[in-house]
Enzyme design. Sequence first.
Site, PDB file in Angstrom:
ATOM      1  CE  LYS A 116       5.958  -8.612  -9.050  1.00 45.11           C
ATOM      2  NZ  LYS A 116       5.425  -7.861  -7.901  1.00 45.11           N
ATOM      3  CB  SER A 132       6.501  -9.762  -4.618  1.00 45.69           C
ATOM      4  OG  SER A 132       5.720  -8.779  -5.287  1.00 45.69           O
ATOM      5  CB  SER A 140       5.568  -5.802  -4.224  1.00 45.31           C
ATOM      6  OG  SER A 140       5.421  -6.855  -3.342  1.00 45.31           O
TER       7      SER A 140
HETATM    8  N1  GLN Z   1       5.266  -8.047   1.229  1.00 42.98           N
HETATM    9  C1  GLN Z   1       3.879  -7.908   1.015  1.00 42.98           C
HETATM   10  C2  GLN Z   1       3.226  -9.259   0.960  1.00 42.98           C
HETATM   11  O1  GLN Z   1       3.888 -10.213   1.116  1.00 42.98           O
HETATM   12  C3  GLN Z   1       3.622  -7.102  -0.211  1.00 42.98           C
HETATM   13  C4  GLN Z   1       3.561  -7.857  -1.459  1.00 42.98           C
HETATM   14  C5  GLN Z   1       3.228  -7.001  -2.649  1.00 42.98           C
HETATM   15  O2  GLN Z   1       3.176  -5.773  -2.580  1.00 42.98           O
HETATM   16  N2  GLN Z   1       2.936  -7.661  -3.751  1.00 42.98           N
HETATM   17  O3  GLN Z   1       2.059  -9.374   0.772  1.00 42.98           O
END
Ligand code: GLN
Length: 484
Positions: A80, A155, A179
């Site tokens: 990532k 994400s 995410s």
């Molecule tokens: N969807 C969640 C957010 O927008 C989780 C994001 C994540 O785990 N990095 O914060």
Amino acid sequence: MEIDLSKLDIKKAHEHLVNGDFTAVELAEVCLKNVKEKNEDINAYLEIYDDVLEQAKKADERIKNKDNVTELTGIPIALKDNILNEGRAVSAGSKILENYKGTYDATVVKKLKDAGVVFIGRTNMDEFAMGSSTENSAYGVTKNPIDLTRVSGGSSGGSSAIVSMNGALVSLGSDTGGSVRQPASFCGVVGLKPTYGAVSRYGLIAMGSSLDQIGPFGKSVSDAEILFDVIKGYDKLDSTSLPDVLQSKDEVKDLLAGRQGKLTIGIPTHLFADGVDKDVLENFNQSVEKIKSLGYEVKDIELPNTKYSLAVYYVLMPAEASSNLSRFDGVKYGLRKEGENLLGDYLETREVGFGEEVKRRIMLGTHVLSSGYYDAYYNKANIVRELIKSDFDKAFDPKAIGVDAILTPTTPTPAFKIGEKKDPLSMYLLDIFTAPANITGIPAISIPSGTVEREGKDLPVGLQIMANHGREDIIFSIGRSMSI
Ligand code: GLN
């Protein structure tokens, strides 16, 4: 030998590599070919490294000379875009870090390098890991390989799509509120969020420091387990790293021996009362039937405070993120825009460098931390966080409810259409089942549990398995038995 990446996992690939059925170079070439065919459309990789074949050659030499060969030697992996890899670009999906290069290796990267992996490239993500669809990336959305009109989740949408489209065998993502697990479920792959502190965060670009964990993606539970075993462990460079209390594999085997099928699984049915797609719920109920048929004991449990998870998450995460992101000011890192004076430089750089969602969260976070609101929001959220933790402590406590694991759907819906969710709140609601594991720090995995049909396409759905702190072994054991 013809290499079909969709049929390979780490174990099989490793066997073939050491048997000489194919080389690491050949394996990497297949990944590169798949990427060439598909990445332009899917946009899962932001960068393919230019030294992939050299890395693979080194792995082949290591295998040929029987020089410290591990299960991961020669295995193609994607990272990532928020995990530092020395000398290589890393942007966290943001314009503000567009030309930034990692100045050191993240601990996980160092461990993977020592194991001899082949890094194929870095994957797309929502800017600074804020989002659930990769639509917040400054570099365009990652499409879902199963249906190109839909998102791959977020994400870590690039890392899940890469595994699904065979652009690498496995990948790493990060999970702050879901995410890793949510994109894994959208793309039909396995994704693990480890126990908070089990994997070092050193070299992970921080979002919500009390919630972030790096986690693996793979096509099988066993791939997630192998990767986890390599990247986990105490690290003095991360002050929140846990001491190595996680048992060795053999001890774990002993612990679970004879208990397989005798574990008790809790189902917090009350959490699914509304907001869960009908087909997703039906798919989940089928998983529950399956787990019963495997001999596990299943019981309905109450997690009375867990319904406040999203409220807690969306106060704590922006608060931590707003403070973490203050370092991006045009002076220390990345993009720099000139203003009229120093303050002008800051404002101009952050105005141009950050996207809308990041700005929204910085404002939210700064607000909840500001004097006068600190007690009402930030402190209150921390108090409720403790209540949610006590829900889970009781659930896992043999003297209270006493379950070994808890099951939920990973997400309330399958992958949605690109552009469908216009209102940020509707996106936030998707984290309802994943955020509790970050708030409490417990480990959780998403495994593919079948599909639901939308417009003639079979879209993957995920099953989430959570267990107590440090009990990834239970998660893997249940996950493996459910995957058969
Ligand atoms: N969807 C969640 C957010 O927008 C989780 C994001 C994540 O785990 N990095 O914060």
